[in-house]
Structure formats: C-alpha cells, structure tokens
Scaffold this active site. Sequence first.
Site, PDB file in Angstrom:
ATOM      1  N   GLU A   1      -4.678  -2.592 -11.154  1.00  0.00           N
ATOM      2  CA  GLU A   1      -5.074  -3.366  -9.968  1.00  0.00           C
ATOM      3  C   GLU A   1      -6.505  -3.842 -10.123  1.00  0.00           C
ATOM      4  O   GLU A   1      -7.376  -3.074 -10.535  1.00  0.00           O
ATOM      5  CB  GLU A   1      -5.039  -2.521  -8.684  1.00  0.00           C
ATOM      6  CG  GLU A   1      -3.685  -2.279  -8.117  1.00  0.00           C
ATOM      7  CD  GLU A   1      -3.746  -1.503  -6.792  1.00  0.00           C
ATOM      8  OE1 GLU A   1      -4.743  -1.606  -6.056  1.00  0.00           O
ATOM      9  OE2 GLU A   1      -2.775  -0.785  -6.520  1.00  0.00           O
TER      10      GLU A   1
ATOM     11  N   HIS B   1       3.832   4.661  -3.833  1.00  0.00           N
ATOM     12  CA  HIS B   1       2.665   3.917  -3.355  1.00  0.00           C
ATOM     13  C   HIS B   1       2.537   4.183  -1.849  1.00  0.00           C
ATOM     14  O   HIS B   1       2.648   3.287  -1.035  1.00  0.00           O
ATOM     15  CB  HIS B   1       2.794   2.425  -3.681  1.00  0.00           C
ATOM     16  CG  HIS B   1       1.488   1.681  -3.728  1.00  0.00           C
ATOM     17  ND1 HIS B   1       1.090   0.914  -4.798  1.00  0.00           N
ATOM     18  CD2 HIS B   1       0.475   1.598  -2.835  1.00  0.00           C
ATOM     19  CE1 HIS B   1      -0.107   0.371  -4.554  1.00  0.00           C
ATOM     20  NE2 HIS B   1      -0.499   0.777  -3.358  1.00  0.00           N
TER      21      HIS B   1
ATOM     22  N   GLU C   1      -2.804   5.971  -7.072  1.00  0.00           N
ATOM     23  CA  GLU C   1      -4.026   6.441  -6.435  1.00  0.00           C
ATOM     24  C   GLU C   1      -3.858   7.732  -5.631  1.00  0.00           C
ATOM     25  O   GLU C   1      -4.065   7.749  -4.415  1.00  0.00           O
ATOM     26  CB  GLU C   1      -4.610   5.342  -5.539  1.00  0.00           C
ATOM     27  CG  GLU C   1      -4.908   4.061  -6.293  1.00  0.00           C
ATOM     28  CD  GLU C   1      -5.677   3.024  -5.464  1.00  0.00           C
ATOM     29  OE1 GLU C   1      -5.793   3.211  -4.249  1.00  0.00           O
ATOM     30  OE2 GLU C   1      -6.157   2.039  -6.046  1.00  0.00           O
TER      31      GLU C   1
ATOM     32  N   ASN D   1      -7.158   1.271 -11.488  1.00  0.00           N
ATOM     33  CA  ASN D   1      -7.332   0.370 -10.347  1.00  0.00           C
ATOM     34  C   ASN D   1      -8.817   0.313 -10.055  1.00  0.00           C
ATOM     35  O   ASN D   1      -9.427   1.334  -9.726  1.00  0.00           O
ATOM     36  CB  ASN D   1      -6.622   0.916  -9.101  1.00  0.00           C
ATOM     37  CG  ASN D   1      -5.105   0.938  -9.249  1.00  0.00           C
ATOM     38  OD1 ASN D   1      -4.565   0.543 -10.275  1.00  0.00           O
ATOM     39  ND2 ASN D   1      -4.428   1.404  -8.215  1.00  0.00           N
TER      40      ASN D   1
ATOM     41  N   TYR E   1     -12.102  -2.118  -8.312  1.00  0.00           N
ATOM     42  CA  TYR E   1     -12.557  -3.283  -7.551  1.00  0.00           C
ATOM     43  C   TYR E   1     -14.073  -3.399  -7.525  1.00  0.00           C
ATOM     44  O   TYR E   1     -14.611  -4.483  -7.360  1.00  0.00           O
ATOM     45  CB  TYR E   1     -12.049  -3.198  -6.105  1.00  0.00           C
ATOM     46  CG  TYR E   1     -10.544  -3.303  -5.999  1.00  0.00           C
ATOM     47  CD1 TYR E   1      -9.928  -4.524  -5.781  1.00  0.00           C
ATOM     48  CD2 TYR E   1      -9.735  -2.168  -6.142  1.00  0.00           C
ATOM     49  CE1 TYR E   1      -8.546  -4.630  -5.697  1.00  0.00           C
ATOM     50  CE2 TYR E   1      -8.350  -2.268  -6.064  1.00  0.00           C
ATOM     51  CZ  TYR E   1      -7.762  -3.499  -5.844  1.00  0.00           C
ATOM     52  OH  TYR E   1      -6.394  -3.605  -5.777  1.00  0.00           O
TER      53      TYR E   1
ATOM     54  N   ARG F   1       4.236  -5.590 -11.297  1.00  0.00           N
ATOM     55  CA  ARG F   1       4.174  -4.186 -10.872  1.00  0.00           C
ATOM     56  C   ARG F   1       4.494  -4.117  -9.382  1.00  0.00           C
ATOM     57  O   ARG F   1       3.772  -4.687  -8.572  1.00  0.00           O
ATOM     58  CB  ARG F   1       2.765  -3.628 -11.148  1.00  0.00           C
ATOM     59  CG  ARG F   1       2.544  -2.265 -10.569  1.00  0.00           C
ATOM     60  CD  ARG F   1       1.172  -1.660 -10.908  1.00  0.00           C
ATOM     61  NE  ARG F   1       1.098  -0.384 -10.232  1.00  0.00           N
ATOM     62  CZ  ARG F   1       0.174  -0.043  -9.342  1.00  0.00           C
ATOM     63  NH1 ARG F   1      -0.827  -0.859  -9.049  1.00  0.00           N
ATOM     64  NH2 ARG F   1       0.223   1.140  -8.752  1.00  0.00           N
TER      65      ARG F   1
HETATM   66  C1  FCB Z   1      -5.741  -0.206  -3.517  1.00  0.00           C
HETATM   67  C2  FCB Z   1      -4.294   0.003  -3.125  1.00  0.00           C
HETATM   68  C3  FCB Z   1      -3.560  -1.288  -2.853  1.00  0.00           C
HETATM   69  C4  FCB Z   1      -4.407  -2.271  -2.086  1.00  0.00           C
HETATM   70  C5  FCB Z   1      -5.745  -2.453  -2.771  1.00  0.00           C
HETATM   71  C6  FCB Z   1      -6.632  -3.464  -2.101  1.00  0.00           C
HETATM   72  O1  FCB Z   1      -6.470   0.941  -3.225  1.00  0.00           O
HETATM   73  O2  FCB Z   1      -3.618   0.696  -4.143  1.00  0.00           O
HETATM   74  O3  FCB Z   1      -2.373  -0.959  -2.166  1.00  0.00           O
HETATM   75  O4  FCB Z   1      -4.547  -1.858  -0.794  1.00  0.00           O
HETATM   76  O5  FCB Z   1      -6.406  -1.231  -2.848  1.00  0.00           O
END
Ligand code: FCB
Length: 450
Positions: free
Chosen positions: A350, A121, A166, A292, A294, A77
């Site tokens: 992500e 992006h 995002e 996405n 984390y 991607r």
């Molecule tokens: C996300 C972004 C990506 C990168 C990660 C850590 O929010 O899409 O570009 O910065 O975080």
Amino acid sequence: MADLVFPDNFLWGVATAAYQIEGACDEDGKGPSIWDEFSRIPGKIVTGDTADIACDHYHLWRQDVALMRSLGLGAYRFSISWPRVLPEGEGTVNEAGVDFYSRLVDELLAAGIEPVVTLYHWDLPLALHRAGGWPNPEIAPRFAEYAELMFRRLGDRVRFWVTLNEPWVVCHGGYLRGELAPGHKDLEESLRAGHTLLLAHGMALARMRSLRPDAQIGLAVNLWPVHAASDSEEDQAAAARLGAYVNQWFLDPVYRGDYPTAMREAFAETLPTFTDEERRTVQRPLDFVGVNNYSRWLVRHDSERFLGAAQMGAPGPVTEMSWEIYPEALSEIICWVQEQYSPPAIYVTENGAAFEDKPDERGRVNDQDRVQYLHAYLSSAHRTLAEGAPLRGYFLWSLMDNFEWCFGFSKRFGIVRVEHDTQARMMKRSGYWYAQVIRANTLPSESSDT
Ligand code: FCB
C-alpha cells in the site's frame, strides 16, 4: 533526472479492502462484522457514514475489473470478508459468498490481472468478537480454518496470499486507542490481540503451505520510519521506543522469535510470552514482506505520553489525512526491512494519498497533487533497487475512492473517483498517469510530463 526504468516482471497493482468497497452488508447470507456494528455507533465515524453500500463493488465488480483492465494493471490486491464466507466466523459456509470471490478471481485472470488475496483486512465476524475477539487465543485456529477454506477454493488460481493486513493497526487502533472497531481501550487486550494475530498468521501459513508449497504467502505491515525531533538523547530514545513498537512488534516475532526488547521493557508482564511451540508456529518463513507506507513520524520525548513519545506536527506539506508528504520514508523503510530481516521478496502492498479532489464542471479530477505524490514515492521506491532490495512490486492505495474507516467517505484515496450517491466511476488524471507508468514500466523524469 532521467526516466526510471523498473525491472522486468515488476508487479504493478492497486489495493482495496472488502469493507471499504463491497457494500451488500447483509446480502446473500453475509454475516455481520465488527465494522458493521461499530460504524452504526453514533460518533464513531466522523461523517456518520456506514459502509452498508460503500462502492457497491459487490454488484459493480465486473465494471471495476474492466476499469482495472483499462489501467493495464498486472495485479489487484483485494481482501475477503470473513463473515461473507463464514457468517458465524466458523462452521457453515456461505456458498454465495465464496462464489462471489471465485467469479472475481476468474474475471481478473481473464483480464490478465494477477489476484492477490488478503485474508484479514479488519472485518472480524461479529460472532467471533462476541466469543472474545482477537484477545481470545481461540480465534487463531478459527482463522486458520477460514484461511484453509479460502485456499482450498481459490488456491488453484490465486498464487499470492497476504494473511493479515496491518496487525499493528488492529491492536493499536482497535484495542488500545478505540478509534477503530471494536473500539476498546485496554493495553492488555491489545497486546493479547497481537499475540493471537501472530499465532493466527502462523497457523494459517502452515496450512496453506502444506496444501501448495509453491504459493507466495506474506504478511502486510504498516511501517513508518520514526524520527527524533532533535539530537538529544531523550528524543532519540523516544523515537527508538516508538519505532520498535510500530515497526517491530510483528516482524520481530516472525523473524527472531520474540517481541522487541523495547516492548518487553515498556510493558513488562503485560506483554505475553511465547511458548516454544508458539515460537515455532510464528517463525515460519515468509515468501515476502508487504510494506504499507504513507509517511513517517517525527517525535520528541514526553514522559506524559504513551511510550514517552509525543508526535510532532509535520514540518512539511501534508495530505488530507494530515500525513506528512515525505517520500524518503518509503526507501528508508524498504532498506530497513532488508537490513533487519532480509526477506526473499518485498512488495509495497500500500502507498497513496488522500487529497480534496475538486472535480471540474464535467466532473473531471485533475489531481496533480496525487500525481506528484506518487511520482515522488515511486522514485523513492526505485532507489532501493540500486541498493539491492528485492522489491518486486507496488500496489497503489487505492483503485477508487472508498470508505476510509473512521473518516467515512470524507477522504478520497482513489485514482478513480466514485460519486457516492450515484456510484458513478470516473478515472482521475492520476489514473491515466499510472496507466502510462505501467505501460512503459518506467517512471517519467517529471511528474507533469503526462
Ligand atoms: C491503511 C489501511 C487501508 C487504508 C489506508 C489509507 O492503514 O490498510 O485500509 O485505510 O491505510
């Protein structure tokens, strides 16, 4: 715990973004983006870096595809820099820019890697910013024209398309908090930008769909579970408000035709309304939702803070971003998407972690912390399969250490290390580990089993 086998055809990938890796900021006719301008303003990037050169991927792309091939990746991607192909954001096409992406796509296909293109992006052409940027509704048709251009040039070879990455971060970080380009701090602008982004997404999707009905087109959203710090009604309400703002701002209009009630209550007239025509534009069905994720947020009520919600410190271990390592976030949010919106497919577009990565004397990185993080999040993702979630693939952020926006090069997310002074690449332990997972299509029971 037993080994976790993934379904056949599960798409294993990595993700990157143009501004974070390409460099060549003004080469071969590329126009400037808002990030080229923003990163030059003293104080905006904590390290003072710019991404003028970044990972020099614009020149080293063959080497980078070779690395991907050695990882055994099924998909890659990446994003297209809008001002590289349309230096003014509209009008004259920069053929050299289009060729760059076309060659990249060919090289990927020759390596057996499925290209997944993200159209936006975050690097808006500066010329369009000067014309008002995302708060200006006129930018939506410009985006649709750009999407059509790229789709016409690459759509014969690229099956997977992500319109926006995002949009929440674009609005919240770029127009409300000002920590990201273009660095504005204005609630009304931020909400208007969100409205334009939704229209841009819908218009682009319609054009692409009409050219090739079988293309797979989706949206990548940052989704983080928002948890209340206590059982108190106030804390619960604060978490619900912030959760609606973070996780539903963009998906609710696409799936339900309007912003979530909590946003209407919080922002009243400042929040734009949809005309019937706009609603139709925005509500076109997606082929997939890109998640996405984390971490999660833990919040408590605080009337002094935005939306009456104050973010708490992480109760557990964190990554270099100070993001809590909370693997359950990924399964929770995938199941939530499924319950709320039932898209035909979900991809983790992500997930990954920044760690300090101290190389040994030979420059090797034994990033066991990243391996552990990935192991825990992948097992969490795997759990959703048993729950019936249509999880079809996983894209690790990121292929290589890169320019982490306002943190410059200080945060390393790669499974490949990049020496930013020499551009040397070196596979980290996590890279070898990921290659094994891909090869076996199986997550080993222990993260240290490598
Ligand atoms: C996300 C972004 C990506 C990168 C990660 C850590 O929010 O899409 O570009 O910065 O975080």
